[in-house]
Design a protein around this motif. Structure first.
Motif, PDB file in Angstrom:
ATOM      1  N   PRO A   1     -23.722  21.337 -17.895  1.00 40.97           N
ATOM      2  CA  PRO A   1     -22.994  20.205 -17.337  1.00 40.97           C
ATOM      3  C   PRO A   1     -22.057  19.605 -18.386  1.00 40.97           C
ATOM      4  CG  PRO A   1     -25.242  19.584 -17.822  1.00 40.97           C
ATOM      5  CD  PRO A   1     -25.137  21.047 -18.089  1.00 40.97           C
ATOM      6  N   PRO A   2     -21.069  18.801 -17.925  1.00 39.40           N
ATOM      7  CA  PRO A   2     -20.243  18.058 -18.879  1.00 39.40           C
ATOM      8  C   PRO A   2     -21.145  17.269 -19.832  1.00 39.40           C
ATOM      9  CG  PRO A   2     -19.375  17.799 -16.664  1.00 39.40           C
ATOM     10  CD  PRO A   2     -20.661  18.562 -16.539  1.00 39.40           C
ATOM     11  N   ALA A   3     -20.788  17.260 -21.118  1.00 40.67           N
ATOM     12  CA  ALA A   3     -21.714  16.738 -22.130  1.00 40.67           C
ATOM     13  C   ALA A   3     -22.067  15.268 -21.941  1.00 40.67           C
ATOM     14  CB  ALA A   3     -21.116  16.961 -23.512  1.00 40.67           C
ATOM     15  N   ALA A   4     -21.129  14.484 -21.417  1.00 40.72           N
ATOM     16  CA  ALA A   4     -21.401  13.045 -21.305  1.00 40.72           C
ATOM     17  C   ALA A   4     -21.915  12.678 -19.917  1.00 40.72           C
ATOM     18  CB  ALA A   4     -20.143  12.246 -21.625  1.00 40.72           C
ATOM     19  N   LEU A   5     -22.333  13.683 -19.126  1.00 44.80           N
ATOM     20  CA  LEU A   5     -22.766  13.410 -17.759  1.00 44.80           C
ATOM     21  C   LEU A   5     -23.981  12.486 -17.745  1.00 44.80           C
ATOM     22  CD1 LEU A   5     -22.229  14.047 -14.827  1.00 44.80           C
ATOM     23  CD2 LEU A   5     -23.746  15.986 -15.002  1.00 44.80           C
ATOM     24  N   GLY A   6     -23.862  11.394 -17.011  1.00 41.46           N
ATOM     25  CA  GLY A   6     -24.989  10.474 -16.874  1.00 41.46           C
ATOM     26  C   GLY A   6     -25.092   9.443 -17.973  1.00 41.46           C
ATOM     27  N   ILE A   7     -24.245   9.546 -18.998  1.00 45.66           N
ATOM     28  CA  ILE A   7     -24.333   8.580 -20.098  1.00 45.66           C
ATOM     29  C   ILE A   7     -23.218   7.553 -19.947  1.00 45.66           C
ATOM     30  CG2 ILE A   7     -24.328   8.301 -22.600  1.00 45.66           C
ATOM     31  CD1 ILE A   7     -25.017  11.329 -22.712  1.00 45.66           C
ATOM     32  N   PRO A   8     -23.586   6.282 -19.770  1.00 44.53           N
ATOM     33  CA  PRO A   8     -22.551   5.268 -19.629  1.00 44.53           C
ATOM     34  C   PRO A   8     -21.763   5.134 -20.935  1.00 44.53           C
ATOM     35  CG  PRO A   8     -24.748   4.316 -19.299  1.00 44.53           C
ATOM     36  CD  PRO A   8     -24.934   5.717 -19.773  1.00 44.53           C
TER      37      PRO A   8
END
Lengths: 367, 312
Positions: free
Chosen positions: B297-304
């Motif tokens: 997944p995209p590395a920053a997925l789910g991280i605000p």
């Protein structure tokens, strides 16, 4: 030890959700007014149907007991940083497992049958969610999506079993399994109409709270939830703990399914799929994944669920109104999550910021 | 192969495509959102919203286009809500999605009882628009050139999304926001703006998927009619490695499974149909098991994203 820092933090954790629930009640009132009902009348009816008399409070408790158990199915994996929403599936599978065993050994003494049904519900539900945990750890399969997909598989399995292999030919309109003999059903707690499922729920909440907060097992789990890399470096068996906690989580929901068939329905049919699983997610979330708090929130939400029929009869609101209310509670409580640390009343001078938690990373597959 | 077999196969392909259209719209929507770093479990609720609003819109106004417009707006609003919760308030993105799903299920069920209380009329839907000459090609003709406008739009959407995401500067910024928002921010790309825009777009597209369910498949709204399609779309997104073309192919696979399931039911092969209904969900699950570890997944997925924080 109740030191200064702790009580303010606890007060915050109690006040904000309660305020959020009240605020969602206000929003719900506005919604009812828009739908043409009298909001104050609706409030009065909900209160009467949920907590107004001993009779109605017993109804509330009957609804609350499966909610306590299904909420644990989300609350326990949350300690690991996993979001499991397969409560409904584990609930259904636990119910089927309990009925199957109960019917198979119905000639045994009632205590033995009840025990066997409970164990069967626990094992079936546990294996169901345990598989989700194993897939998560060993195959990096997203646990939220896989557990939800399994809900539909469980419901399809239920429909197949009650209309085919396990069908009682006399159930015409609503295919069902053969009924569990009345003797083998879970009885009521003496002096009430509330079945023993409530005791199961309370005990499960207490045990899981103790397990998570007061044992090394729980400490290890919370370490994984806090920082999985640190846990791995510390030599914790992350895989075993993940599967074990998921098994435990599923077994609670499975037990709820057993309680529902062995104390309320008496047989398995499509009524088993009555949203206790989804409501359990909400209970776990409002209780901030704390098992003890979940038992209280379950009573509150159980009361509101119990008032669904009255809203339909007295205020001619569709029975889906309760679903709207659940959604509002969910959204408002979620919004309130962003309010933590915003009020000075709850702040101590020496507030230490928690480091951001590291997301759950499964075992590197290249190993 | 006899003529009969050929037409059977052609029918099967057409229904596979048709069943995969709602999945594809939702999955492409999810792709935009997740490429920007916002998890979108709310697809399910967005599909349901689109399905209900388009049904209600068409039912009340009698105009299909008006219904679609209403569904697009409603889906966009749901997306806006999700973006507000995830991007501005920075609450848990999974929980936000679940809350939206539950709320959408409640609200659509409620208003369905109110709006469709009296009659049970079928809604007007789309008629197929055939492209002259091309539609007469065996096998491919009915599949590609004799479809309703929404399918043509989907055929357009996939290359367009691929181009925009992977071959335009806009897409480069979008992917940067999803992979490493700090770098994007430093380069002057507004993380907030990109995330809001893509989540709103994903709401619109998922709602379009819901519209297809009501206006083409069932011609009516039934409660909970999305039946896990939002989650199957997410599985397709993972199986398709967050790339529009592969994601669409994954949707086709799941659509073909659903079509197969319906065919077997119709043929009465003595396989209990309740067991068959679990097939699409199982295939989606196995697809995720099979792709395990090969799909990142995209590395920053789910991280605000917090502007001033020093951690990632």
């Amino acid at each position: 030890m109740l030191n200064h820092y702790h009580w303010r933090g606890t007060l915050e954790a109690v006040c904000i959700p309660i305020a959020a629930i009240f605020f969602s009640l206000v929003l719900f009132g506005i919604f009812c007014a828009l739908a043409g009902a009298d909001p104050l009348g609706v409030y009065a009816s909900i209160y009467k149907a949920a907590f107004g008399s001993w009779f109605s409070f017993q109804n509330t408790l009957i609804r609350a007991s499966p909610l306590m158990l299904t909420s644990l199915c989300t609350a326990l994996p949350a300690q690991l940083g996993l979001m499991i929403i397969g409560n409904e599936g584990a609930f259904v599978i636990g119910g089927i497992g309990a009925v199957a065993v109960g019917l198979a050994i119905s000639s045994a003494p009632p205590t033995v049958v009840q025990l066997a049904m409970a164990i069967s519900g626990i094992v079936c539900g546990g294996l169901w969610i345990g598989a989700v945990g194993a897939l998560r750890y060993y195959r990096a399969v997203n646990e939220t999506i896989s557990s939800l997909l399994l809900n539909y598989v469980a419901i399809a399995l239920l429909n197949h079993l009650v209309s085919g292999p396990m069908r009682d030919p006399s159930s015409l309109n609503k295919p069902s399994t053969y009924p569990i003999p009345a003797l083998d059903m879970l009885g009521s707690i003496p002096g009430t109409r509330v079945h023993y499922g409530l005791i199961y729920g309370l005990i499960a909440c207490a045990i899981t709270y103790f397990l998570m907060r007061r044992t090394t097992f729980g400490f290890a789990a919370r370490t994984i939830g806090g920082n999985i890399r640190a846990a791995r470096i510390a030599g914790l068996p992350v895989g075993k703990l993940t599967v074990a906690i998921c098994f435990l989580a599923g077994s609670c929901a499975g037990l709820a399914g057993m309680v529902e068939v062995a104390a309320v329905q008496g047989r398995a049919n499509e009524s088993l799929n009555a949203n206790y699983g989804y409501a359990g997610i909400l209970v776990a979330f409002v209780a901030r994944y704390n098992p003890l708090a979940a038992s209280l929130v379950a009573v509150l939400l159980g009361g509101i669920l119990a008032s669904g029929g009255i809203l339909q009869r007295l205020h001619s609101l569709p029975d889906a109104t309760i679903l709207v209310f659940q959604g509002l509670v969910f959204l408002v409580v979620l919004y309130s999550e962003s309010l933590y640390g915003r009020f000075r009343v709850f702040q101590d001078q020496s507030t230490v910021r928690r480091p951001p938690s590291v997301p759950y990373v499964p075992r590197p597959t290249s190993l | 192969m006899t003529i009969n077999n050929l037409s059977f196969f052609s029918d099967y392909l057409v229904s596979s495509l048709s069943l995969s259209v709602p999945l594809a719209f939702a999955a492409i929507g999810g792709l935009w959102s997740e490429r920007s770093g916002v998890l979108n479990i709310a697809l399910e609720g967005m599909i349901l919203t689109g399905a209900f609003v388009s049904a209600a819109g068409v039912f009340l106004s009698g105009n299909v286009l008006l219904g679609i417009a209403a569904a697009l707006i409603a889906g966009g609003l749901v997306g806006l809500l999700h973006a507000f919760l995830c991007v501005t308030l920075r609450v848990d993105q999974l929980v936000s999605g679940l809350a939206i799903n539950l709320t959408a299920a409640g609200l659509t069920a409620f208003w369905a009882r109110v709006v469709f209380a009296t009659e049970n009329a079928q809604l007007p839907g789309f008629t197929n628009v055939g492209i002259p000459m091309l539609k007469n090609i065996p096998l491919l003709g009915p599949l590609l050139f004799n479809q309703d406008p929404m399918v043509y739009f989907l055929f357009l959407l996939i290359p367009l999304s691929t181009y925009l995401i992977f071959h335009s500067s806009l897409g480069l910024s979008l992917r940067a926001v999803g992979e490493y928002p700090r770098a994007a921010d430093t380069a002057g790309v507004s993380v907030i703006l990109f995330r809001y825009a893509s989540v709103i777009l994903s709401g619109c597209l998922a709602a379009l998927g819901g519209t297809y369910l009501t206006l083409v498949h069932i011609r009516f709204f039934t409660e909970g009619m999305s039946a896990g399609k939002g989650f199957i779309a997410l599985a397709a997104l993972i199986f398709g490695k967050w790339h529009p073309v592969w994601t669409f192919l994954a949707c086709l696979l799941f659509g073909a499974t659903e079509a197969l399931q319906l065919r077997i039911q119709a043929f009465n092969l003595h396989i209990p149909y309740q067991l068959l209904t679990m097939l699409p969900y199982l295939v989606a699950l196995f697809a995720m098991v099979g792709i395990a570890g090969k799909s990142t997944p995209p590395a920053a997925l789910g991280i605000p994203y917090v502007k001033e924080s020093r951690a990632q």
